[in-house]
Design a protein around this motif. Structure first.
Motif, PDB file in Angstrom:
ATOM      1  N   LEU A  55     -76.515  -8.832  18.333  1.00 20.05           N
ATOM      2  CA  LEU A  55     -76.839  -7.550  18.944  1.00 20.05           C
ATOM      3  C   LEU A  55     -78.295  -7.556  19.377  1.00 20.05           C
ATOM      4  CD1 LEU A  55     -75.016  -5.214  16.451  1.00 20.05           C
ATOM      5  CD2 LEU A  55     -74.409  -5.644  18.804  1.00 20.05           C
TER       6      LEU A  55
ATOM      7  N   LEU B  56     -85.858  -3.668  26.544  1.00 23.70           N
ATOM      8  CA  LEU B  56     -84.872  -2.906  25.781  1.00 23.70           C
ATOM      9  C   LEU B  56     -85.525  -2.211  24.600  1.00 23.70           C
ATOM     10  CD1 LEU B  56     -81.812  -5.303  25.489  1.00 23.70           C
ATOM     11  CD2 LEU B  56     -81.965  -3.199  26.745  1.00 23.70           C
TER      12      LEU B  56
ATOM     13  N   GLY C 151     -86.062   1.684  23.970  1.00 18.36           N
ATOM     14  CA  GLY C 151     -85.495   2.277  22.765  1.00 18.36           C
ATOM     15  C   GLY C 151     -86.525   3.073  21.994  1.00 18.36           C
TER      16      GLY C 151
ATOM     17  N   ILE D 145     -80.296   5.854  16.208  1.00 22.17           N
ATOM     18  CA  ILE D 145     -80.073   4.556  16.848  1.00 22.17           C
ATOM     19  C   ILE D 145     -78.834   4.606  17.728  1.00 22.17           C
ATOM     20  CG2 ILE D 145     -79.490   2.149  16.387  1.00 22.17           C
ATOM     21  CD1 ILE D 145     -81.410   2.127  14.188  1.00 22.17           C
TER      22      ILE D 145
ATOM     23  N   SER E 270     -79.221   3.970  21.597  1.00 18.10           N
ATOM     24  CA  SER E 270     -78.617   2.772  22.190  1.00 18.10           C
ATOM     25  C   SER E 270     -77.740   3.155  23.380  1.00 18.10           C
ATOM     26  CB  SER E 270     -77.816   2.007  21.152  1.00 18.10           C
ATOM     27  OG  SER E 270     -76.634   2.677  20.865  1.00 18.10           O
TER      28      SER E 270
ATOM     29  N   SER F 201     -78.542   2.071  27.275  1.00 18.94           N
ATOM     30  CA  SER F 201     -77.581   1.418  28.155  1.00 18.94           C
ATOM     31  C   SER F 201     -77.330   2.274  29.387  1.00 18.94           C
ATOM     32  CB  SER F 201     -76.285   1.118  27.416  1.00 18.94           C
ATOM     33  OG  SER F 201     -75.775   2.288  26.885  1.00 18.94           O
TER      34      SER F 201
ATOM     35  N   THR G 252     -75.519  -3.463  24.117  1.00 16.69           N
ATOM     36  CA  THR G 252     -76.333  -2.353  23.630  1.00 16.69           C
ATOM     37  C   THR G 252     -75.440  -1.237  23.105  1.00 16.69           C
ATOM     38  OG1 THR G 252     -77.788  -2.932  25.445  1.00 16.69           O
ATOM     39  CG2 THR G 252     -78.343  -0.993  24.219  1.00 16.69           C
TER      40      THR G 252
ATOM     41  N   LEU H 280     -74.435  -2.157  19.717  1.00 12.97           N
ATOM     42  CA  LEU H 280     -75.401  -1.830  18.659  1.00 12.97           C
ATOM     43  C   LEU H 280     -75.129  -0.437  18.108  1.00 12.97           C
ATOM     44  CD1 LEU H 280     -78.076  -2.817  17.273  1.00 12.97           C
ATOM     45  CD2 LEU H 280     -79.270  -1.459  18.942  1.00 12.97           C
ATOM     46  N   GLY H 281     -74.831   0.503  19.011  1.00 11.62           N
ATOM     47  CA  GLY H 281     -74.514   1.851  18.565  1.00 11.62           C
ATOM     48  C   GLY H 281     -73.267   1.877  17.698  1.00 11.62           C
TER      49      GLY H 281
ATOM     50  N   SER I 127     -73.701  11.486  21.772  1.00 11.12           N
ATOM     51  CA  SER I 127     -73.561  10.095  22.205  1.00 11.12           C
ATOM     52  C   SER I 127     -72.121   9.787  22.583  1.00 11.12           C
ATOM     53  CB  SER I 127     -74.079   9.117  21.148  1.00 11.12           C
ATOM     54  OG  SER I 127     -73.633   9.465  19.891  1.00 11.12           O
TER      55      SER I 127
END
Lengths: 217, 749, 325
Positions: free
Chosen positions: B428, B568, B572, C78, C82, C86, C111, C114-115, C235
């Motif tokens: 990831l 990224l 973030g 997060i 994420s 994206s 990405t 990741l979420g 989200s």
């Protein structure tokens, strides 16, 4: 961008998609619904082909497809299923996941063997013929892989849709008399099969065709 | 081989290596009499120096620099060294064909660097780990451990078939001893047996391979083998033989499908610092030799070889990750995940070979870069994860995830470090695994420019297999992290865990930091790799594929996409700050702590009961469950009720149940629900769920081996009938055959 | 490249695109719910209900489990961030995405991954048995849907020879999709299936239910409350709108999209406005079938979901192979 040949291919692709969806269906009523939508796309395809080749007979053929395959046969099949109250699920010989995989392989195969200069100048839309071929093969596969008689009928009807699609894509439509004859044939065939299902149901208490092997004794 | 007064850097390297070897050999008596700790600190310092030196010689080409030192001639006389080419050294012995040659080109320096670096980390880790695990013979561990690392170094530096085999065997045997280190355990014995048998079958094929090469060239030297490839003196059949033998011989060590059976058994049984080395680098020595064979010794071959490797890689990948998902033993999960990563590497290798065979050197260089970068990344994050699993096992005394849980509160620092490893292994962003996997995706997509229909059709499908594996790897690692670190403790052992000691945390922290660093600033890792790739393909693409600020683009010619992990991360962080501020201004930042909703039942953490008596009872219940003592079933029901509360969380076995059910055909699972009838049959019956996940292929091999052995033993029983006369007849028969043989030779000669 | 980034207009368009996504995300969810209600013969919730829910949740306090660790505190952020990052790669109504230089379509998928990863960890953090169930199922569905998503993406990446999303969209808008009509239909259907699976819509998961044994996504965030729940809800809205945007730009490549790109010098407010309106129209077109599917189908049993995803996988393979042949 949106030329008419592409549109015909697009509609043909939808016919193929619903044939694949047919193999993934778990329930009888869903199968009938899928068949009727598939026929709808078939009638649209034929109609657009009629516009393209300026052939009046294709309009009539399209209308007949709509009347018989989208409305009449599903209505009749629904009636039969309600009458004999088929509530059970579709029982496959080959399970859904593998059926879908095999269907995918069939489709790729159909496209693979017809690629290249496969009499391409005759076609209205070149990729409709392999699509139709795939639909025919999938129809046969459904008839092989399912146990219930009613699903075998649907497989047969799918096969018939494929044949009509192939015929119109190659010859720009059959002669009208032949067309009407075929439609009449299929319609009568479906009705007779429905009656037959009813008889099977009453005498075997099931629609499972694998039980018919008991007849040989 | 004329004598010169200059020495090149390779000689210096060799001298350093030999000096290290002798230092360790000499230090054995000291280790035994003194302190393993001292020795480990000493060795970690040496490995650190060595890795730095190897990295610098890789980057700046020390190995090829001619140096004029005062005692150069004497030095080479002393060690009996002859330098034939710039980075190639030969040490002659009196035995014919047995030469100890060493090669210090970029490829071997790269692998040597990884070995030395991982050796440094795991020595540092072992400093505390040995005492945490309470091993009995620590000195023995130190000797085996150092010997293992040094033998790996010599394996990658060897440039002669015979000397390579010698070090390869030493490496295998030392790792066998390390797998067997906890020799009292039945599991260890079984795993070590399987490992030694399988690895020797592999060595057998390697030996055949080297013999075949010897027959073709008349030498065991890698230098001569290189000429074989350049001159094109190999027929297609010869190529195929070499290809199959490399696949069998080195594939056994790498753990490719279906020769992987030893890997998930042996890796978990070794001490964790050794597992880290075995998974992190030992299995990759096989990949190293594959690179040597496919890009140096065999030059021109069709795309079929590359495609075979690609296919095997995809199978290894999917099989490994599917099995990783269902494991309950955390180290076995990691071992299967190593198998998955070997699959990814083989896919990159296969792609590089396809491009190489089609003379697309630019793409070959890119795939090669992806391969080597993934090797580096995997060494880092899998090393980290194995060390982390060692920290868990040493603190909780179990590797079974069904008995872990809640460790995030007991060992916060270790849990955070492990989280980084887990994210990196799940590929990831913004961690290093993502970058190399992204590069392999791009290579797979670029394969569509190869003008072969099968490759065009199949590479996107392989890419989708990789995507599936990526998702399933995330599942496995969510399970590994979520079950063992989050929630509540599922056993007393997990509840009494503490933060691991300082040096263990430091060594894991270094790896975690590097995972993050290489994820963000990937060009740091790609710089040394570029040297290696340049030497193999004669193309330097570093300038093309990296732009500064951590952004990577693919080759301009086939411009496919861009990724910038730094961008990224920055985006973030900015968004995180924005969201946080928004909520702070417009929302409510209050937090109320309350117990978890459990459908209206009382929900207290068993192990944190204030009542000391109950927690003591719970401990007793935990132990008495095993031997069914039934001495104190006065308040057994209460205790069971308490333990059930903590066990009402999702277990590791439960977590993987959907996966098991969907892919049940490829697993070899034994599930049993045993009703303990003698207790209570009708009211609240006690049931035991027994779950065992084996490997399908192990089962297959076992049945095959048992049939085979049965045949052999029948034959043996037939020959060794127990009648003395037949034995005498055997002796006479052997004698006669020998006599005939000798006389035939005599007349023929 | 750096000149492009520093170009103020481009940056403004990029920011406008993200704002558009953020603003219309709750609306689309309410819109789908409204259509469902109308089809059921109910009046339904108002169209602005999504915004009200989010705002109300943000102003409530968080009730956190005593077993929760720092994962529970950071995971909602997060997950949300994420998805947001994206969204930054995604060209919405003009090819100038804000962060198109940081990632391509593979990075977008990862990405989002990741979420998903952190949401699954969140589910397991509170020592609740429902959370683990939700995590286990959700991440399995996500991982089974991933190959199909990748194959659909690759079908278009190979067609346009790039994985850069802006470039893919520009090429498709320029050349049209109908060069490979059969591939197109199959890719569309496969994309529909994975959009349903990834977003937990009805045949796979029911976003409305709170019955423990049937839910997937909702079980994971069962313990969420207050601002954490708001972030999770938001989200999931954003994820849906990202998929719809992808679909609308790939499968319905008409509009002023490419016009904006060519006339970046003749930057006019009206063009942008027109593009935005057209985009919203396209999104509504693509959101409507979801409502129809949800109303006409029952939720599948969990172990039927792989069959459903398998159908998507086979369709995407057919689409890709037919393109290659």
């Amino acid at each position: 961008m949106l030329n008419i040949a592409s549109f015909i291919e697009l509609m043909g692709a939808f016919v193929l998609f619903f044939a694949i969806l047919q193999t993934a269906s778990h329930r009888v009523d869903f199968s009938i619904k899928v068949y009727s939508i598939q026929s709808l796309f078939l009638s649209i395809t034929i109609f657009v082909m009629g516009i393209h080749s300026n052939n009046g007979e294709l309009y009539l053929s399209s209308f007949l497809t709509f009347a018989i395959k989208v409305v009449a046969i599903p209505f009749f099949l629904n009636k039969v299923t309600r009458r004999i109250s088929i509530r059970e699920k579709i029982i496959p010989y080959i399970n859904m996941t593998n059926s879908v995989l095999i269907t995918g392989a069939i489709t790729i195969f159909a496209f693979f063997i017809t690629k290249g200069d496969f009499a391409s100048h005759e076609f209205i839309a070149r990729r409709v013929f392999p699509t139709a071929l795939a639909v025919i093969l999938i129809g046969v596969f459904i008839m092989i892989a399912r146990k219930k008689a009613i699903i075998q009928i649907i497989g047969f009807l799918t096969l018939d849709n494929g044949i009509i699609l192939a015929a119109t894509s190659i010859t720009k439509g059959l002669p009208l008399v032949v067309d009407i004859g075929v439609f009449f044939d299929v319609f009568i065939g479906a009705i007779m099969a429905g009656v037959l299902i009813y008889r099977i149901r009453t005498s075997f208490d099931s629609l499972d065709t694998s039980k018919m092997s008991n007849l040989k004794e | 081989m004329g004598r010169t007064d200059t020495l090149n850097g390779a000689v210096i390297l060799m001298v350093i290596l030999i000096v290290i070897l002798f230092l360790f050999l000499l230090s054995i008596p000291f280790i035994i009499s003194f302190n393993p700790k001292l020795s480990l600190i000493f060795s970690s310092a040496i490995y650190l120096l060595l890795s730095v030196f190897l990295l610098f010689s890789l980057l700046f080409g020390y190995a090829k620099l001619p140096l004029s030192l005062p005692f150069s001639i004497q030095l080479s006389e002393l060690f009996g060294l002859r330098s034939s080419t710039s980075d190639h050294i030969t040490y002659l012995t009196t035995i014919p064909y047995l030469k100890f040659s060493y090669l210090f080109d970029s490829l071997s320096l790269f692998f040597g660097f990884l070995i030395a670096f991982l050796g440094f980390i795991s020595s540092l880790y072992s400093f505390n780990y040995l005492y945490e695990e309470h091993y009995k013979n620590k000195s023995l561990f130190v000797i085996l451990f150092n010997g293992f690392i040094i033998s790996m170094l010599f394996v990658v530096f060897s440039a002669n078939g015979l000397s390579f085999l010698i070090f390869w065997e030493i490496m295998s045997i030392l790792s066998f001893f390390l797998v067997l280190f906890e020799y009292e355990k039945e599991e260890s014995k079984k795993a070590a047996n399987l490992y030694i048998i399988m690895t020797h079958i592999g060595t057998f094929f390697i030996f055949l391979l080297f013999l075949y090469m010897f027959m073709k060239t008349g030498s065991f030297s890698f230098e001569t083998w290189k000429h074989l490839g350049i001159s094109g003196g190999l027929s297609v059949a010869g190529m195929t033989i070499i290809f199959i033998l490399t696949l069998l011989g080195f594939g056994m060590k790498a753990g490719i499908f279906p020769l992987h059976v030893w890997l998930p058994k042996a890796h978990p049984e070794a001490p964790s610092s050794v597992s880290a080395l075995m998974s992190g680098i030992m299995i990759k020595t096989a990949i190293y030799m594959m690179i040597r064979f496919y890009f140096e010794f065999m030059k021109s071959y069709g795309w079929g070889f590359g495609f075979t490797i690609l296919l095997i890689g995809a199978l290894t990948l999917i099989y490994g990750v599917l099995n990783a998902g269902i494991q309950d033993n955390i180290k076995r999960l990691l071992a299967y995940s190593s198998m998955e990563n070997i699959g990814i590497m083989l896919m990159a290798l296969g792609l590089a070979m396809i491009f190489y065979s089609q003379d697309m050197y630019l793409l070959c260089a890119f795939a090669m870069m992806a391969l080597l970068f993934h090797i580096m990344n995997h060494a880092l994050f899998k090393g980290l994860l194995f060390l982390g699993s060692g920290a868990i096992a040493s603190q909780t005394h179990t590797k079974n995830m069904n008995k872990l849980g809640g460790l995030v509160k007991k060992m916060p620092a270790a849990s955070f470090i492990f989280l980084i490893g887990v994210l990196s292994a799940s590929t990831l962003p913004p961690f290093n695994g993502f970058v190399s996997e992204w590069m392999i995706y791009q290579s797979l997509l670029m394969a569509s420019s190869v003008n072969i229909e099968i490759i065009k059709v199949f590479t996107p499908i392989f890419a989708s297999v990789m995507a599936l594996a990526g998702g399933l790897a995330a599942l496995a690692f969510v399970k590994a992290y979520g079950i063992s670190f989050l929630g509540r403790a599922r056993s007393q052992g997990a509840n009494s865990a503490k933060e691991p000691p300082f040096l263990m945390l430091v060594s894991m922290g270094i790896l975690a930091f590097l995972c993050f660093l290489l994820g963000i600033f990937s060009f740091i890792g790609l710089m040394p790799i570029n040297k290696v790739v340049k030497e193999i393909t004669d193309i330097s693409i570093y300038k093309n594929i990296t732009i500064s600020y951590g952004s990577i683009v693919t080759l301009p010619k086939y411009s496919l996409g861009v990724v910038s992990p730094l961008g990224l991360l920055a985006a973030g962080v900015i968004f995180m700050a924005a969201v946080y501020l928004f909520i702070k201004i417009f929302g409510n930042m209050k937090i109320r702590i309350f117990e978890t909703f459990a459908c209206g039942l009382e929900n207290k953490d068993v192990y944190n009961f204030s009542d000391a008596q109950i927690s003591k009872d719970v401990c007793n219940a935990g132990t008495s469950n095993n031997h069914e003592g039934n001495n104190d079933n006065t308040n057994n029901d209460n205790i069971n009720a308490y333990t059930k509360i903590n066990n009402a969380q999702y277990s590791s076995t439960g977590f993987s149940q959907p996966l098991r059910r969907i892919f049940e055909k490829i697993y070899n699972i034994k599930e049993n629900l045993i009703n303990e009838e003698y207790k209570r049959k009708y009211f609240f019956p006690v049931k035991n769920y027994i779950f065992k996940a084996g490997d399908l292929f192990e089962c297959f091999y076992n049945s095959f081996a048992s049939k085979f052995l049965e045949k052999i033993s029948k034959l043996r029983a037939y020959i060794q009938g127990g009648v003395v006369q037949t034995y005498i007849a055997y002796i006479v028969g052997t004698l006669i055959i020998l006599l005939i043989w000798v006389s035939w030779f005599y007349h023929a000669g | 490249m750096w000149n492009d980034i520093l170009n103020l207009k481009v940056a403004l368009i990029g920011i406008a695109q993200i704002l558009i996504l953020i603003i219309i995300a709750p609306f689309i969810n309410s819109y789908i719910n409204k259509i469902k209600s109308i089809l059921r013969g109910q009046r339904g919730r108002p169209l602005l209900q999504g915004y009200k829910d989010i705002f109300k949740l943000i102003r409530k306090e968080v009730v956190l489990s005593e077993d929760a660790s720092y994962i529970s505190k950071i995971a909602p952020y997060i997950v949300f961030v994420s998805i947001l990052v994206s969204a930054c790669f995604l060209p919405v109504f003009s090819p100038q995405a804000l962060l198109s230089f940081t990632g391509d379509i593979i990075a977008l998928v990862y990405t989002i991954g990741l979420g998903t990863f952190f949401m699954a960890l969140y589910g397991m953090d509170q020592a609740s048995s429902f959370g683990g169930l939700g995590s286990s199922r959700d991440i399995l569905i996500a991982s089974l849907a991933e190959p199909t998503l990748m194959l659909v993406i690759f079908a278009f990446a190979l067609q346009t020879k790039t994985t850069n999303i802006s470039q893919i969209f520009i090429d498709i808008h320029k050349n049209g999709f109908l060069n490979y009509p059969v591939s197109y239909v199959f890719a569309l259907m496969a994309f529909l299936i994975i959009s349903i699976a990834e977003n937990g819509r009805i045949p796979v998961d029911n976003p409305d239910t709170h019955l423990e044994l049937t839910m997937v996504h909702e079980a994971m965030i069962l313990e969420g409350s207050g601002r954490h729940l708001a972030l999770f809800e938001y989200s999931s809205y954003l994820k849906l709108i990202i998929f719809i945007t992808l679909a609308s730009n790939i499968f319905l490549p008409i509009g002023v999209y490419s016009g904006v790109s060519s006339s970046i010098s003749s930057f006019s407010f009206l063009t942008i406005l027109y593009a935005i309106l057209f985009y919203i129209l396209k999104v509504l077109i693509f959101a409507t079938p979801i409502a129809f599917i949800e109303i006409s189908m029952a939720k599948l049993r969990f172990f039927r979901v792989p069959d459903f995803l398998m159908l998507g996988f086979v369709l995407s393979i057919i689409s890709l192979v037919l393109y290659s042949i």
